[in-house]
Write an enzyme that holds these catalytic residues in place. Structure first.
Site, PDB file in Angstrom:
ATOM      1  N   LYS A  92      18.791  12.665 -10.655  1.00 26.83           N
ATOM      2  CA  LYS A  92      17.625  11.802 -10.466  1.00 26.83           C
ATOM      3  C   LYS A  92      17.512  11.245  -9.054  1.00 26.83           C
ATOM      4  CE  LYS A  92      16.930   9.531 -14.759  1.00 26.83           C
ATOM      5  NZ  LYS A  92      17.394   8.399 -15.483  1.00 26.83           N
ATOM      6  N   ARG A  93      18.659  10.989  -8.505  1.00 24.06           N
ATOM      7  CA  ARG A  93      18.719  10.420  -7.174  1.00 24.06           C
ATOM      8  C   ARG A  93      18.017  11.320  -6.146  1.00 24.06           C
ATOM      9  NH1 ARG A  93      23.059  11.208  -3.967  1.00 24.06           N
ATOM     10  NH2 ARG A  93      24.258  12.556  -5.318  1.00 24.06           N
TER      11      ARG A  93
END
Ligand code: GLU
Length: 466
Positions: free
Chosen positions: A238-239
């Protein structure tokens, strides 16, 4: 032999793009070999599996067009069958009951760690006569001698010594079967010939092969797909940006563009970048999949998406863009046909969200003209040019492209200036500075009333009245 592959996600969250690529490779392999593709939901982790995740996975598969010939099967509906196989393994002496306490196992692990050994079960309960009425787990009796050889379809030959593997728990104390056992039973029962999955499962494969052999079942072929990395070399998460397949739909990607991008991630066919579905099926080859991880590149994905937006059927595009415009409350009903607008603008967008954004000015007045564009366009002479062209446009009866084009050319000739002296302020006045196609087409699609109103507003702005 008919090829049969499967995708077996655990429904503990949305479908990750990495999972989607694994599904795609598995699906392509089946389609390429005129085989079958199975969807199996591995929902045995009752605490982490949710119905929402199942739905998210099914929606993602549908959106991507990864159709399956069988399933979805649910592992939670097959517990009886797994237990039947566990009982057979017990009967055959290929599995045994183990009553080792947690304390004993923990102590063993500590000792092994202290001696710099790999923590593993020491086979304490092997061959012991355990009272089945006592709480116990069932362990698979892994062979002690020999090697397991995997001729991985992607990675080539992998050899693992059996003495590296310990006796795996296949049934927990509460009676529930474990992952490795369930997968083997399913892959056998469902007739899977090729197990194509993420390489995070590579350590499970030799254990699973031993279980197939213990049951005298044919061992399928295996192909382990390398993982996807982010731009910093760490596992894609997600980062790094969106990893949820359905987020890509929300962000304005076409499913065929995402598929095309994913198939090229770690696989190539010469230097071809764009593949139709049919071409992918015809050309895809597991042997040509890169053995090392690939890095996800959002810019490249946007480029691929832009190519598909350029080539898509305008009516379909209009439907998709219309969805974005409607949710933003843009009044498209009163304006030019959206398919025409979309067709005029599609070359200028990387995503459908961007495309929707640059279609807005055809349907609603913008708040303020882009300051940089205004500064550049509204210079000396702009007011005069706008006033003259406004007057002519107001008298124009046929609002077609050709008469508009002629009218602008006449204004330019009359003023004796370069084309840009008229076209630039006019374009900025009407579009607010948004990217736009040929001026006559732009005005034609914006419509007469809005065009005149916006020219008036621009003149007022130049005169400092607003
Ligand atoms: N359910 C496993 C997962 O989602 C995949 C198991 C397999 O493909 O064998 O990671």
């Amino acid at each position: 032999m008919t090829v049969k592959t499967r995708f077996a996600p655990s429904p503990t969250g949305y479908l990750h793009v990495g999972g989607a690529r694994t599904a795609l490779f598995s699906w392509l392999y089946a389609r390429r070999h005129a085989g079958q593709f199975v969807l199996r939901i591995e929902d045995t982790d009752l605490e982490r599996s949710t119905e929402d995740s199942v739905n998210a996975i099914l929606d993602s598969m549908t959106w991507l067009g990864l159709d399956y010939d069988e399933g979805p099967y649910y592992q939670t509906q097959r517990f009886d069958r797994y237990n039947e196989v566990i009982d057979q393994l017990l009967e055959r002496g290929q599995a045994y009951r183990c009553t080792c306490s947690k304390e004993r196992i923990d102590r063993l692990r500590e000792e092994q760690m202290a001696n710099k050994q790999k923590p593993r079960y020491d086979g304490h309960c092997r061959g012991r006569d355990v009272d089945a009425s006592l709480p116990h787990v069932v362990r698979f009796l892994n062979p002690e001698q020999g090697d397991v050889t995997i001729d991985d379809l992607i990675r080539g030959r992998i050899v693992v010594a059996n003495n590296e593997l310990d006796d795996l728990i296949i049934r927990r104390t509460d009676g529930s079967p474990t992952y490795n056992l369930s997968v083997v039973v399913d892959d056998h029962d469902m007739g899977i010939t090729h197990v194509i999955r993420g390489d995070d499962h590579i350590n499970n494969t030799p254990r699973q092969i031993n279980m197939f052999e213990a049951m005298d079942w044919p061992v399928p072929a295996f192909g382990h797909v390398p993982m996807i990395l982010g731009d910093d070399g760490a596992r894609l998460s997600k980062r790094h940006g969106a990893v949820n397949v359905m987020q890509y739909q929300k962000d304005g990607f076409l499913p065929e563009a995402l598929l095309n991008y994913l198939v090229r991630l770690g696989w190539s066919h010469g230097d071809q970048e764009l593949f139709t579905r049919e071409e992918m099926i015809e050309l895809f080859d597991l042997g040509a999949v890169n053995r090392s991880p690939s890095a996800f590149n959002t810019e490249k994905l946007i480029w691929v998406n832009a190519q598909y937006i350029k080539a898509a059927d305008p009516v379909r595009l209009a439907e998709l863009v219309g969805g974005f415009l409607e949710s933003d409350g843009v009044p498209i009903a009163g304006g030019a046909p959206l398919a025409h607008v979309v067709d005029a603008q599609r070359e200028r967008a990387g995503t459908l969200v961007e495309l929707a954004q640059i279609c807005r000015f055809y349907y609603e007045d913008f708040g303020e003209i882009d300051a940089a564009a205004a500064k550049k366009a509204f210079k000396d002479g702009a007011e005069q040019a706008l006033s003259m062209v406004r007057e002519k446009l107001a008298g124009l009866e046929d609002w077609g492209r050709a008469p508009i084009h002629q009218l602008i050319a006449d204004t330019v000739a009359e003023l004796g200036v370069g084309f840009g002296r008229v076209a630039m302020p006019l374009r900025v006045a009407v579009t607010g500075g948004a990217p736009s196609p040929d001026l006559d087409l732009t005005l034609h699609l914006v419509g007469k009333t809005a065009t005149l109103r916006r020219i008036d507003a621009a003149i007022a702005l130049i005169q400092g009245r607003t």
